[in-house]
Design an enzyme around this catalytic site. Structure first.
Site, short mmCIF file in Angstrom:
data_model
loop_
_atom_site.label_atom_id
_atom_site.label_comp_id
_atom_site.label_asym_id
_atom_site.label_seq_id
_atom_site.Cartn_x
_atom_site.Cartn_y
_atom_site.Cartn_z
N GLU A 143 0.88 -1.16 0.00
CA GLU A 143 0.00 0.00 0.00
C GLU A 143 0.92 1.22 0.00
O GLU A 143 1.65 1.45 0.95
CB GLU A 143 -0.86 -0.07 1.27
CG GLU A 143 -1.84 1.03 1.44
CD GLU A 143 -2.54 0.93 2.80
OE1 GLU A 143 -2.57 -0.17 3.40
OE2 GLU A 143 -3.02 1.97 3.26
N ASP A 171 -4.55 9.98 9.63
CA ASP A 171 -3.22 9.49 9.96
C ASP A 171 -2.77 9.93 11.35
O ASP A 171 -2.97 11.07 11.75
CB ASP A 171 -2.19 9.99 8.93
CG ASP A 171 -2.42 9.33 7.59
OD1 ASP A 171 -2.92 8.20 7.55
OD2 ASP A 171 -2.12 9.97 6.55
#
Lengths: 418, 274
Positions: free
Chosen positions: B56, B67
């Protein structure tokens, strides 16, 4: 006092204002947004909810706020007659409390016990901390490190009110980064926490529900003008960062085409310099903070840091309904520079004895320009313009000392403006 | 049923009687060439580990709300050092050359700005398998559904413990390839323990969409946790645990040092083979 029906046909059921708005968020937040929307729809048609909110507005916040005519200031605005909608006289010193009280009551209805908020100038953070104290809720406020430095007074106010203030050191350390951090908190805490967004931005339903809680500004303007002058304004004007005081000022006039709508964005050093926060005039269509709107971004779509002397307008996006009003031409948006805003700040102090927030000073500067332009374009007319004075300027005294080089505390002006 | 390339990698691991390991690294950190070297190590191209099954590739964004601090730190540095959207296609080619399928993970504005159709075209041309979209739900994905159909790209959407049954079913229907189950409520970042929310969520997905493969991410930091996750999920997704050693290498003054990353890859690849 407040109309209980949403007049504007927009947004659609998925939160779109044509191509703007929507929900560009992690799936983890969808359930909370759906819950919030359902709760808002239920509350909006519940007379008991509005009765409680209106009671707080009157007895706690001090509404209705006055409409003050400012003739000595208006001498600088061509032939315009200028009235200020005095949102600065609300409890906590700005219009932010209108939205905060509404969302805080929604939070209670949802059975949540904790609120988080982002803040730029600190006004929304102070209002949120205030409502949390009033209703006995836990409160954490995210604020960019740059802003905690330039708005130290508001940081102290929030702390005194019992809120935890988190200085955000990521990215540009301003409002947009505070929003990112609040979103991250919310993704992890959504079960017991409401994210009390302070402006008409973010994912649906925030732009719609914040507009409805700020609508009271234009509802009162319309009613007060009708009682005192038996007429509509020719124009209403407000500053635009995320755009909540502006949308509150516009809301009841959007469907009345003879009333011109003016939003004044923060032009910083000038839009042509690239150092500004004028997302509509100087940005392009993109996705930021859960919505599609005008965004300051580079060729790849990375957000560009905004610049403004006003912490509350220092944001690289704008509420999606403003994007729509701009795209359709219903409202007019112009940029006002730091220097123009500070000149208007000083002028209102000297001519009327009212110290505006620097955010609101952008609207005042815009109206000086608008009034002078109208005097040339329509020399016979005496336009009646209502300006939303969204907040008071006490919090900005340090910035003003530095900007004007006043002999205040030496630490405050030798360092320049942060 | 026929699998798309990224789903095939997960299915191939399944055929070996184990769960798949999906490894995340951002392009551009510690530099664009440095990230390509790290990606090769992640794929096991140095011959010292079996490598992850599927890569990924993160494309850094200025406002990454999903994040946690580790990925943010790497992403911010990558942006400061000038990473561009187009660099992600070189990263995809690197991973393909190392013999692994690659999906890209990024925030929607970068794709929209590049042009959804153009991004799909260039991703497909580079040999990419598809796209993971952390801030694009199927409800807003009309243009992406069309483009990913046209270029036969996987579209990996997220599901969360807070997703309703209706949304899980709808998201599985809209997805192609596999589903990304966010194991704990929260942003990316390594956790000391994985919560029991993950097995419950996977169980719900199995009941609602028995055909679709499920990867579980957010919170796995070592081989033991990975081994536990693949007992109930088809794949385990690991990001921060691979980035931490890269950040540590830079802090120690040698950003090109991939020893720490290699150790993490060895631990996690062993974890899914227990």
């Amino acid at each position: 006092m407040n109309r209980r029906v949403t007049q504007n046909p927009l947004p659609d059921s998925a939160g779109h204002f044509d191509i703007f708005g929507g929900r560009y968020v992690p799936e983890a937040l969808i359930a909370a947004l759906d819950q919030l929307e359902a709760e808002f729809v239920a509350a909006n048609s519940d007379p008991a909810f509005w009765a409680e909110l209106n009671r707080l507005r009157q007895e706690y916040s001090g509404r209705p706020t006055p409409l003050t005519e400012v003739p000595r200031f208006a001498e600088h605005c061509g032939r315009a007659r200028v009235l200020l909608k005095r949102e600065d006289l609300n409890h906590t010193g700005s219009h932010k409390i209108n939205n905060v009280l509404g969302q805080a009551l929604l939070t209670k209805r949802m059975g949540k016990t904790r609120v988080i908020a982002e803040t730029g100038a600190g006004q929304h953070g102070v209002a949120t901390a205030t409502a949390a104290a009033l209703l006995g809720m836990e409160c954490r406020v995210y604020m960019g490190k740059v802003d905690t430095d330039r708005q130290a007074l508001n940081v102290a106010r929030m702390q005194l009110l019992g809120a935890e203030v988190v200085a955000v050191e990521s990215g540009s350390q301003t409002l947009k980064d505070a929003m990112n951090e609040a979103m991250r908190d919310w993704v992890a805490s959504v079960d017991d926490t409401h994210y009390l967004i302070g402006t008409v931005a973010g994912p649906h339903p925030f732009p719609m529900l914040v507009r409805e809680f700020q609508r009271v500004i234009s509802t009162e303007i319309r009613q007060q003008l009708s009682e005192r002058f038996d007429r509509l304004p020719d124009a209403v004007a407000a500053c635009v960062g995320g755009g909540s005081n502006a949308l509150g000022t516009f809301a009841d006039f959007i469907d009345t085409p003879q009333v011109a709508l003016y939003g004044f964005e923060a032009g910083g050093d000038g839009v042509e310099t690239g150092r500004h926060a004028a997302s509509i005039e100087g940005g392009s269509v993109g996705v930021l903070h859960g919505m599609r709107t005008y965004v300051l971004q580079d060729a790849d779509g990375q957000t560009i840091e905004s610049h403004s002397i006003s912490a509350g307008l220092d944001y690289p996006g704008v509420g999606p309904e403003h994007a729509w009003l701009a795209a359709t031409g219903r409202a007019n948006y112009e940029a006002v520079t730091d220097d123009e805003a500070m000149a208007a700040f000083k002028l209102l102090c000297r001519t009327e004895g009212i110290m505006p927030a620097i955010e609101s000073a952008h609207a005042l500067a815009g109206v000086i320009r608008l009034g002078q332009r109208l005097a040339i374009e329509q020399p016979e007319a005496e336009p009646l313009i209502v300006v939303c004075l969204s907040g008071r300027g006490d919090k900005d005294v340090d910035t003003a000392i530095a900007y004007f080089g006043l002999p205040g505390h030496p630490d405050l002006y030798t360092g320049g403006i942060a | 049923m026929s699998f798309t390339t990224s789903a095939a990698a997960i299915a191939a691991a399944k055929a070996e009687g184990r769960g798949a390991l999906v490894g995340y690294l951002p392009v551009g950190y510690p530099s664009v060439p440095g990230s390509l070297a790290a990606l090769r190590t992640l794929c096991g191209a140095d011959g010292l580990t079996p490598g992850v099954d599927l890569v990924e590739i993160g494309l850094p964004y200025s406002d990454p709300v999903m994040d946690g601090p580790v990925i943010q730190r790497a992403g911010t540095r990558a942006l400061e050092r000038g990473v561009r959207t187009r660099d992600v296609f070189a990263a995809v080619e690197t991973v393909r050359a190392a013999g692994r399928p690659a999906v890209v993970m990024t925030y929607w504005n970068l794709v929209e700005r590049y042009g959804v159709e153009a991004f799909a075209r260039d991703l497909a041309n580079a040999g990419g398998s598809g796209l993971i979209t952390p801030d694009l739900v199927p409800d807003e994905a009309g243009e992406w559904l069309t483009a990913s159909d046209a270029y036969q790209l996987d579209r990996v959407f997220l599901v969360s413990p807070s997703s309703t049954d209706e949304r899980i079913a709808m998201t599985a229907q809209a997805a192609r390839g596999w589903l990304y189950a966010t194991a704990v409520m929260g942003v990316t970042g390594t956790r000391v323990t994985s919560s029991d929310a993950a097995p419950k969520l996977v169980e719900r997905i199995r009941a609602l969409a028995p055909e679709i493969l499920v990867g579980v991410g957010l919170g796995v930091s070592n081989g033991d946790q990975a081994a536990a996750v693949v007992k109930f999920a088809d794949a385990v997704i690991v990001g921060s645990a691979f980035i931490k050693p890269l950040l540590a290498a830079e802090d120690a003054g040698d950003p090109a040092d991939l020893t720490g990353l290699r150790t993490a890859v060895a631990d996690l690849t062993a974890g899914v083979r227990r």
